[in-house]
Design a protein around this motif. Sequence first.
Motif, PDB file in Angstrom:
ATOM      1  N   ASN A 490      -4.388   7.074 -17.250  1.00 18.08           N
ATOM      2  CA  ASN A 490      -4.997   5.820 -17.696  1.00 18.08           C
ATOM      3  C   ASN A 490      -3.971   4.900 -18.366  1.00 18.08           C
ATOM      4  OD1 ASN A 490      -7.265   4.123 -17.971  1.00 18.08           O
ATOM      5  ND2 ASN A 490      -7.695   4.856 -20.035  1.00 18.08           N
ATOM      6  N   TYR A 491      -2.698   5.114 -18.079  1.00 19.60           N
ATOM      7  CA  TYR A 491      -1.660   4.294 -18.688  1.00 19.60           C
ATOM      8  C   TYR A 491      -1.586   2.897 -18.065  1.00 19.60           C
ATOM      9  CZ  TYR A 491       0.632   7.982 -21.486  1.00 19.60           C
ATOM     10  OH  TYR A 491       0.940   8.939 -22.419  1.00 19.60           O
ATOM     11  N   PHE A 492      -1.764   2.823 -16.753  1.00 18.41           N
ATOM     12  CA  PHE A 492      -1.603   1.541 -16.075  1.00 18.41           C
ATOM     13  C   PHE A 492      -2.962   0.927 -15.763  1.00 18.41           C
ATOM     14  CE2 PHE A 492       2.509   3.623 -14.910  1.00 18.41           C
ATOM     15  CZ  PHE A 492       3.318   2.741 -15.612  1.00 18.41           C
ATOM     16  N   THR A 493      -2.988  -0.388 -15.780  1.00 22.34           N
ATOM     17  CA  THR A 493      -4.227  -1.144 -15.588  1.00 22.34           C
ATOM     18  C   THR A 493      -4.642  -1.123 -14.119  1.00 22.34           C
ATOM     19  OG1 THR A 493      -3.666  -2.598 -17.435  1.00 22.34           O
ATOM     20  CG2 THR A 493      -5.264  -3.428 -15.841  1.00 22.34           C
ATOM     21  N   PRO A 494      -5.925  -0.908 -13.849  1.00 28.78           N
ATOM     22  CA  PRO A 494      -6.381  -0.914 -12.449  1.00 28.78           C
ATOM     23  C   PRO A 494      -6.128  -2.268 -11.784  1.00 28.78           C
ATOM     24  CG  PRO A 494      -8.083  -0.042 -13.916  1.00 28.78           C
ATOM     25  CD  PRO A 494      -7.014  -0.616 -14.793  1.00 28.78           C
ATOM     26  N   ILE A 495      -5.844  -2.228 -10.500  1.00 27.66           N
ATOM     27  CA  ILE A 495      -5.678  -3.460  -9.729  1.00 27.66           C
ATOM     28  C   ILE A 495      -7.043  -4.120  -9.572  1.00 27.66           C
ATOM     29  CG2 ILE A 495      -5.072  -4.379  -7.448  1.00 27.66           C
ATOM     30  CD1 ILE A 495      -2.954  -2.161  -7.316  1.00 27.66           C
ATOM     31  N   PRO A 496      -7.122  -5.429  -9.725  1.00 26.74           N
ATOM     32  CA  PRO A 496      -8.424  -6.108  -9.632  1.00 26.74           C
ATOM     33  C   PRO A 496      -9.135  -5.819  -8.310  1.00 26.74           C
ATOM     34  CG  PRO A 496      -6.712  -7.606 -10.420  1.00 26.74           C
ATOM     35  CD  PRO A 496      -6.022  -6.361  -9.986  1.00 26.74           C
ATOM     36  N   GLN A 497     -10.418  -5.558  -8.397  1.00 25.02           N
ATOM     37  CA  GLN A 497     -11.185  -5.254  -7.201  1.00 25.02           C
ATOM     38  C   GLN A 497     -11.154  -6.416  -6.205  1.00 25.02           C
ATOM     39  OE1 GLN A 497     -12.688  -2.243  -6.442  1.00 25.02           O
ATOM     40  NE2 GLN A 497     -12.823  -3.244  -4.423  1.00 25.02           N
ATOM     41  N   ARG A 498     -11.155  -7.618  -6.714  1.00 29.69           N
ATOM     42  CA  ARG A 498     -11.110  -8.783  -5.820  1.00 29.69           C
ATOM     43  C   ARG A 498      -9.860  -8.759  -4.957  1.00 29.69           C
ATOM     44  NH1 ARG A 498     -11.124 -15.166  -7.728  1.00 29.69           N
ATOM     45  NH2 ARG A 498     -10.669 -16.056  -5.697  1.00 29.69           N
ATOM     46  N   GLU A 499      -8.719  -8.342  -5.532  1.00 32.04           N
ATOM     47  CA  GLU A 499      -7.480  -8.275  -4.770  1.00 32.04           C
ATOM     48  C   GLU A 499      -7.538  -7.164  -3.724  1.00 32.04           C
ATOM     49  OE1 GLU A 499      -5.174 -10.595  -5.011  1.00 32.04           O
ATOM     50  OE2 GLU A 499      -6.421 -11.537  -6.540  1.00 32.04           O
ATOM     51  N   ILE A 500      -8.168  -6.060  -4.076  1.00 36.31           N
ATOM     52  CA  ILE A 500      -8.320  -4.964  -3.115  1.00 36.31           C
ATOM     53  C   ILE A 500      -9.211  -5.390  -1.960  1.00 36.31           C
ATOM     54  CG2 ILE A 500      -9.244  -2.635  -2.805  1.00 36.31           C
ATOM     55  CD1 ILE A 500      -8.406  -2.052  -5.692  1.00 36.31           C
ATOM     56  N   ASP A 501     -10.267  -6.148  -2.280  1.00 37.67           N
ATOM     57  CA  ASP A 501     -11.153  -6.645  -1.225  1.00 37.67           C
ATOM     58  C   ASP A 501     -10.398  -7.553  -0.258  1.00 37.67           C
ATOM     59  OD1 ASP A 501     -13.216  -5.269  -2.445  1.00 37.67           O
ATOM     60  OD2 ASP A 501     -14.021  -7.041  -3.467  1.00 37.67           O
ATOM     61  N   LEU A 502      -9.472  -8.348  -0.780  1.00 37.33           N
ATOM     62  CA  LEU A 502      -8.690  -9.252   0.062  1.00 37.33           C
ATOM     63  C   LEU A 502      -7.590  -8.520   0.820  1.00 37.33           C
ATOM     64  CD1 LEU A 502      -8.294 -12.231  -2.447  1.00 37.33           C
ATOM     65  CD2 LEU A 502      -9.717 -12.203  -0.385  1.00 37.33           C
ATOM     66  N   ASN A 503      -7.070  -7.458   0.227  1.00 37.31           N
ATOM     67  CA  ASN A 503      -5.968  -6.697   0.820  1.00 37.31           C
ATOM     68  C   ASN A 503      -6.204  -5.208   0.571  1.00 37.31           C
ATOM     69  OD1 ASN A 503      -3.542  -5.674   1.761  1.00 37.31           O
ATOM     70  ND2 ASN A 503      -2.309  -6.482   0.066  1.00 37.31           N
ATOM     71  N   PRO A 504      -6.955  -4.536   1.415  1.00 34.13           N
ATOM     72  CA  PRO A 504      -7.288  -3.119   1.205  1.00 34.13           C
ATOM     73  C   PRO A 504      -6.072  -2.200   1.156  1.00 34.13           C
ATOM     74  CG  PRO A 504      -8.741  -4.093   2.862  1.00 34.13           C
ATOM     75  CD  PRO A 504      -7.667  -5.103   2.581  1.00 34.13           C
ATOM     76  N   SER A 505      -4.927  -2.651   1.626  1.00 31.89           N
ATOM     77  CA  SER A 505      -3.735  -1.790   1.631  1.00 31.89           C
ATOM     78  C   SER A 505      -3.204  -1.521   0.234  1.00 31.89           C
ATOM     79  CB  SER A 505      -2.633  -2.411   2.476  1.00 31.89           C
ATOM     80  OG  SER A 505      -2.212  -3.658   1.950  1.00 31.89           O
ATOM     81  N   ILE A 506      -3.681  -2.261  -0.773  1.00 34.94           N
ATOM     82  CA  ILE A 506      -3.210  -2.001  -2.141  1.00 34.94           C
ATOM     83  C   ILE A 506      -4.167  -1.084  -2.893  1.00 34.94           C
ATOM     84  CG2 ILE A 506      -1.939  -4.159  -2.308  1.00 34.94           C
ATOM     85  CD1 ILE A 506      -4.192  -5.320  -3.960  1.00 34.94           C
ATOM     86  N   ASN A 507      -5.154  -0.544  -2.235  1.00 35.46           N
ATOM     87  CA  ASN A 507      -6.100   0.374  -2.877  1.00 35.46           C
ATOM     88  C   ASN A 507      -5.516   1.768  -2.853  1.00 35.46           C
ATOM     89  OD1 ASN A 507      -8.305   1.582  -4.008  1.00 35.46           O
ATOM     90  ND2 ASN A 507      -9.624   1.395  -2.216  1.00 35.46           N
ATOM     91  N   ASN A 508      -4.975   2.181  -3.994  1.00 30.99           N
ATOM     92  CA  ASN A 508      -4.381   3.523  -4.047  1.00 30.99           C
ATOM     93  C   ASN A 508      -5.363   4.497  -4.680  1.00 30.99           C
ATOM     94  OD1 ASN A 508      -4.259   2.521  -6.641  1.00 30.99           O
ATOM     95  ND2 ASN A 508      -2.234   3.368  -7.084  1.00 30.99           N
TER      96      ASN A 508
END
Length: 508
Positions: A490-508
Amino acid sequence: MKTTYNRNRYNIRSILSFLIIASAFCSCADLDEDPTIAQLAPGAYSKIQELELGVTGVHAKLNDASWMTTFYAPAWAGDDITTHIGSNKAEFREFDQRLVSQANSRVRNNWEAIYSTIRAANTVLANNEGLVLTEPSEIETQNRLIAEVYFLRGVMFFHLARIHGRIPLPIIPDPDQQLGLAEQIDVYEQIESDLLKAESGLPDIYPGVNAGAPRPNSGSARALLARLYLDWAGFPVKDNAKYTDAASSAKQVIDNSAAHNFTLLEDLEDLWTLEHRFNDEAVWTIPYCRSCGQPNRKFGKLGNPSDLQGWQETFAEIRFFEDFPEGARKEATYRTELDWKNFSDQPTPVFKKIVGPIDDIPLSDFQTDRNDFFIRYAEVLLIYAEASARSGNITPESWEALNMIRRRSEGLPFNIPDPSVDVTTGDLAELAFTERKWEFAGEYLRWNDLVRMERVEQALSDRAPQTSLNNSGELLPEPNPIKGSLGTDNYFTPIPQREIDLNPSINN
């Protein structure tokens, strides 16, 4: 209509930011030329003036990204900063309580604004490829400006990486790119590459600007490299060899400090006054200008409770305040004259670093001329002390770097040895790490230190006040207790869901 409105808004903000940058110069640009023409026009540049205005456009994007506390929102996770228990501060509390949602608008806005700055930098670099100059003075200016763009891009990658860890690394101006998350080592190497290019092309002092490097110099780039290497040696990569690079980089800045006009201010409190918003301790400054329409919205009213007409956004942690060593530095860090323990709104200490000394910023002001000291010379000294110790190469200069900060913290001249304060034995690495804790309290840096040294749980598991009582004799509570994990997951901030919706390749 929406597209037109957004474009017009950008044009206005760009012009205002252009004026800010111009105001930091003695002379530099023709203000009769519309800066947005060169900034927004596609295609290769044909003259140096277009490149100059393009770089101004990158600064305009940076100011759009950094003018509000959103830019530093993850810092509320540190043990030095807290926020209000209610009001409209829920998204800051998510960081404070270690339970950050992917829908957090502070995270989303920060991501979008930083990548907007990076895209602007990429556009300038691409447009410059067709610019062939013959005049030696113009070639020199071109080299400096391109180095400046590499600096700004590298710093934006670095800032976002400290928030999210692994991030996409766009280095060409292609808005349709669908990049995945780069490996952490690749992120660091890209930042290093940008900062090295910046250092090689920037002068010792950027011509025509105020003190504090409001436009970066080669020392600014080398100082950011020292910070990068310190992080690189810590979590998550943990490449201990980078401590040597951090120490070497910091030492280069120290050895050349006179050439860059870097030094400590005699009085730490001067740093937080409007009068000294440009000063020689700032190694790189993000400047603001209220009268130009580009104010800084992180200071003043935002750091006070409603008892003092405040917006109750940025408060100091009680336990951290209790543990803070007494002396000149504590007085420069907090408004200790306030009866904060009996505020009716929320009893928490007030950062002088945020609200300013008495009468410096009116209680009603939430937009100020205060600059951001993105990195101070004090940090360069403490990086050198800590990194030289962790790399196993302690020198007398390492101890002196630490002792300069210790002396000033007691209100003593920083460059005169004093046996009552100086230390020359003990665990230098830990002494320097602890010195950072106190020196940079409230400056949005503590969380990053806790992450790189994997000390989040140690620092946040016990924030309960120990000695602070109100007039009724009641021990004050911790306002925002931890709700989420304190583990490395939980050290790093989650990537915004909106960005993942626009670019699913950043969903780790």
